[in-house]
Design an enzyme around this catalytic site. Structure first.
Site, PDB file in Angstrom:
ATOM      1  N   ASN A  45     -10.012  -0.180   0.382  1.00 18.06           N
ATOM      2  CA  ASN A  45      -8.546  -0.099   0.333  1.00 18.06           C
ATOM      3  C   ASN A  45      -8.063  -0.602  -1.031  1.00 18.06           C
ATOM      4  O   ASN A  45      -8.182  -1.789  -1.331  1.00 18.06           O
ATOM      5  CB  ASN A  45      -7.991  -0.957   1.476  1.00 18.06           C
ATOM      6  CG  ASN A  45      -6.472  -0.924   1.548  1.00 18.06           C
ATOM      7  OD1 ASN A  45      -5.796  -0.423   0.642  1.00 18.06           O
ATOM      8  ND2 ASN A  45      -5.941  -1.463   2.625  1.00 18.06           N
ATOM      9  N   CYS A  76       0.823  -1.222   0.000  1.00 21.19           N
ATOM     10  CA  CYS A  76       0.000   0.000   0.000  1.00 21.19           C
ATOM     11  C   CYS A  76       0.853   1.267   0.000  1.00 21.19           C
ATOM     12  O   CYS A  76       0.336   2.355  -0.253  1.00 21.19           O
ATOM     13  CB  CYS A  76      -0.927   0.019   1.203  1.00 21.19           C
ATOM     14  SG  CYS A  76      -1.990  -1.418   1.285  1.00 21.19           S
ATOM     15  N   HIS A  87      -3.495   7.245   3.164  1.00 21.03           N
ATOM     16  CA  HIS A  87      -3.871   5.944   2.612  1.00 21.03           C
ATOM     17  C   HIS A  87      -5.284   5.607   3.080  1.00 21.03           C
ATOM     18  O   HIS A  87      -5.598   5.720   4.264  1.00 21.03           O
ATOM     19  CB  HIS A  87      -2.870   4.894   3.091  1.00 21.03           C
ATOM     20  CG  HIS A  87      -3.244   3.507   2.693  1.00 21.03           C
ATOM     21  ND1 HIS A  87      -3.657   3.190   1.411  1.00 21.03           N
ATOM     22  CD2 HIS A  87      -3.270   2.344   3.394  1.00 21.03           C
ATOM     23  CE1 HIS A  87      -3.921   1.895   1.356  1.00 21.03           C
ATOM     24  NE2 HIS A  87      -3.700   1.364   2.545  1.00 21.03           N
TER      25      HIS A  87
HETATM   26  O1  UT7 Z   1      -3.558  -1.237   3.777  1.00 17.77           O
HETATM   27  C1  UT7 Z   1      -2.734  -1.927   4.656  1.00 17.77           C
HETATM   28  C2  UT7 Z   1      -3.052  -1.617   6.005  1.00 17.77           C
HETATM   29  N1  UT7 Z   1      -4.327  -2.155   6.399  1.00 17.77           N
HETATM   30  C3  UT7 Z   1      -4.735  -1.836   7.545  1.00 17.77           C
HETATM   31  O2  UT7 Z   1      -4.070  -1.073   8.194  1.00 17.77           O
HETATM   32  C4  UT7 Z   1      -5.980  -2.435   8.090  1.00 17.77           C
HETATM   33  C5  UT7 Z   1      -5.911  -2.357   9.565  1.00 17.77           C
HETATM   34  N2  UT7 Z   1      -6.963  -3.023  10.315  1.00 17.77           N
HETATM   35  C6  UT7 Z   1      -8.264  -2.669  10.293  1.00 17.77           C
HETATM   36  O3  UT7 Z   1      -8.685  -1.846   9.506  1.00 17.77           O
HETATM   37  C7  UT7 Z   1      -9.173  -3.277  11.319  1.00 17.77           C
HETATM   38  O4  UT7 Z   1      -8.399  -3.956  12.269  1.00 17.77           O
HETATM   39  C8  UT7 Z   1     -10.210  -4.248  10.730  1.00 17.77           C
HETATM   40  C9  UT7 Z   1     -11.263  -3.471   9.968  1.00 17.77           C
HETATM   41  C10 UT7 Z   1      -9.553  -5.260   9.825  1.00 17.77           C
HETATM   42  C11 UT7 Z   1     -10.925  -4.975  11.862  1.00 17.77           C
HETATM   43  O5  UT7 Z   1     -11.510  -4.052  12.756  1.00 17.77           O
HETATM   44  P1  UT7 Z   1     -11.372  -4.290  14.341  1.00 17.77           P
HETATM   45  O6  UT7 Z   1     -12.143  -3.231  15.015  1.00 17.77           O
HETATM   46  O7  UT7 Z   1      -9.885  -4.356  14.636  1.00 17.77           O
HETATM   47  O8  UT7 Z   1     -12.099  -5.656  14.531  1.00 17.77           O
HETATM   48  P2  UT7 Z   1     -11.526  -6.992  15.193  1.00 17.77           P
HETATM   49  O9  UT7 Z   1     -10.427  -7.570  14.381  1.00 17.77           O
HETATM   50  O10 UT7 Z   1     -11.271  -6.698  16.616  1.00 17.77           O
HETATM   51  O11 UT7 Z   1     -12.752  -7.962  15.092  1.00 17.77           O
HETATM   52  C12 UT7 Z   1     -13.841  -7.811  15.981  1.00 17.77           C
HETATM   53  C13 UT7 Z   1     -14.867  -8.881  15.691  1.00 17.77           C
HETATM   54  C14 UT7 Z   1     -14.310 -10.285  15.641  1.00 17.77           C
HETATM   55  O12 UT7 Z   1     -15.248 -11.119  16.281  1.00 17.77           O
HETATM   56  P3  UT7 Z   1     -14.985 -11.673  17.781  1.00 17.77           P
HETATM   57  O13 UT7 Z   1     -13.726 -12.470  17.684  1.00 17.77           O
HETATM   58  O14 UT7 Z   1     -14.841 -10.437  18.630  1.00 17.77           O
HETATM   59  O15 UT7 Z   1     -16.203 -12.475  18.069  1.00 17.77           O
HETATM   60  C15 UT7 Z   1     -14.314 -10.628  14.182  1.00 17.77           C
HETATM   61  O16 UT7 Z   1     -14.484 -11.995  13.927  1.00 17.77           O
HETATM   62  O17 UT7 Z   1     -15.487  -8.644  14.425  1.00 17.77           O
HETATM   63  C16 UT7 Z   1     -15.507  -9.861  13.691  1.00 17.77           C
HETATM   64  N3  UT7 Z   1     -15.440  -9.552  12.277  1.00 17.77           N
HETATM   65  C17 UT7 Z   1     -16.530  -9.280  11.542  1.00 17.77           C
HETATM   66  N4  UT7 Z   1     -17.823  -9.239  11.866  1.00 17.77           N
HETATM   67  C18 UT7 Z   1     -18.697  -8.920  10.877  1.00 17.77           C
HETATM   68  C19 UT7 Z   1     -14.325  -9.436  11.491  1.00 17.77           C
HETATM   69  N5  UT7 Z   1     -14.708  -9.120  10.247  1.00 17.77           N
HETATM   70  C20 UT7 Z   1     -16.063  -9.019  10.251  1.00 17.77           C
HETATM   71  C21 UT7 Z   1     -17.019  -8.700   9.282  1.00 17.77           C
HETATM   72  N6  UT7 Z   1     -18.304  -8.663   9.631  1.00 17.77           N
HETATM   73  N7  UT7 Z   1     -16.670  -8.426   7.993  1.00 17.77           N
END
Ligand code: UT7
Length: 345
Positions: A302, A132, A272
């Site tokens: 993204n 990225c 980004h």
């Molecule tokens: O371009 C390169 C750089 N990219 C980035 O920097 C991306 C960085 N990361 C992010 O943008 C975020 O971490 C995410 C959007 C990927 C995730 O957001 P988060 O607030 O960190 O969520 P999380 O990983 O803590 O997940 C929370 C919950 C999980 O469930 P449990 O384990 O708490 O029961 C996931 O399984 O949300 C669940 N989950 C979803 N639920 C519904 C993960 N993806 C989804 C989804 N829909 N699509």
């Protein structure tokens, strides 16, 4: 500041107007595929909701290339638009650099395929891979060729068909990414403003945070590698998030320091476009005002190396940026890699 009063910096790493050379951005263009995939579409594919995607990421939709539309096609369309705006003909281009993690194929480079598609047969051509952060890395490389008097006209492109490496059954990743391309023409134009500085950074110790393990020399394509899903991108989202905020803040501060600028002097910040929450956290750390930010993550998700290039084109087209404005680009990606650039438009 007028075109006749070039900026002077004490810091030599702000390379603008070095020995009478400037690296001007004389044209910018972008292209996104026609097909729009909404959060509602994804609700029908994986266990997710529009509410989860929008509140956690700020994304409402993304674009998806057709099955017979490749990264080089997206790149070429963006390039032709940038060339038209710059008034540059194909035979004027000395060098083509394509930043991508989704090349049409491992080799030849996507840049060579773009060269053929736009008819720039005089140009040298190569790809760079900084995920990225690729567009800033490519801008910095292009700038070096201009400032060293090697070339006068460089075409820099960020282009991705991320839909080709996304696991469409994995809700953790498939909701985040999209396809698209953005391009700029860099030229030596001593009478014009341009790229004031670009800085880059990397930390290979965190390579595992974001990767696509299959398809290289470590894990060539095999029945087993395909069955194990090794040809899809993987991400530790939480760690990537934390590192993104920290690295983007550091890169932005470094680029401002080099140019002896304060964040309040920047007209438009183009970060980004990975996640609205990352953008807001970086903005807060930088002490930026909301009206300084340009955000289009809701439309495209993204798009990796294409992200800030598409946003820069949209910011110019929508008149958020005018001649003489100071613009800050700041990026983060797999590698880990990061970077920032300051442009006087
Ligand atoms: O371009 C390169 C750089 N990219 C980035 O920097 C991306 C960085 N990361 C992010 O943008 C975020 O971490 C995410 C959007 C990927 C995730 O957001 P988060 O607030 O960190 O969520 P999380 O990983 O803590 O997940 C929370 C919950 C999980 O469930 P449990 O384990 O708490 O029961 C996931 O399984 O949300 C669940 N989950 C979803 N639920 C519904 C993960 N993806 C989804 C989804 N829909 N699509």
């Amino acid at each position: 500041m007028s075109a006749s009063s070039p900026r002077k910096f004490k810091n030599p790493r702000a390379t603008y107007n070095f020995l009478g050379r400037t690296c001007s951005i004389s044209g910018v263009g972008s292209y996104v595929p026609e097909r729009i995939v909404t959060n509602a579409d994804l609700e029908r594919m994986v266990d997710t909701t529009d509410e989860w995607i929008f509140t956690r990421t700020g994304i409402k939709s993304r674009r998806m290339a057709a099955s017979d539309e490749y990264t080089s096609d997206l790149a070429s369309r963006a390039a032709l638009r940038a060339m038209r705006k710059a008034g540059v003909k194909p035979d004027q281009i000395d060098l083509i650099i394509v930043a991508t993690i989704t090349p049409d194929m491992p080799f030849p480079s996507t840049a060579c395929l773009v060269q053929q598609k736009i008819g720039a047969y005089r140009a040298a051509a190569f790809d760079i891979e900084a995920a990225c952060s690729g567009f800033i890395y490519a801008l910095e490389i292009g700038q070096q060729f201009i400032m060293s008097r090697t070339y006068n006209t460089v075409l820099v492109i960020g282009a991705e068909k991320l839909s080709s490496i996304v696991d469409w059954t994995d809700r953790n990743t498939c909701v985040l990414f999209g396809d698209g391309a953005g391009a700029t023409i860099l030229q030596n134009r001593p009478d014009s403003h341009g790229l004031l500085t670009a800085c880059m950074g990397a930390d290979g110790r965190k390579a595992d945070l974001l990767s696509m393990p299959g398809g290289g020399s470590r894990c060539p394509a095999s029945k087993e590698s395909v069955a194990a899903g090794l040809h899809f991108l993987r991400m530790d989202g939480k760690e990537a998030f934390k590192n993104a905020v920290q690295a983007m803040n550091t890169a932005a501060q470094e680029s401002l320091r080099r140019c002896e600028l304060d964040i309040s002097q920047i007209k438009c910040i183009i970060p980004h476009q990975a996640n609205r929450r990352i953008i807001d956290a970086v903005s807060e750390r930088l002490g930026a005002r909301p009206d300084q930010l340009f955000v289009n993550v809701e439309k495209y998700g993204n798009t990796s190396a294409a992200s800030v290039a598409i946003a820069l084109d949209e910011a110019v087209e929508s008149r958020r940026i005018h001649r003489g404005d100071l613009v800050l680009l700041v990026v983060f990606g797999a590698g880990l890699t990061w970077g920032a650039a300051v442009i006087e438009w």
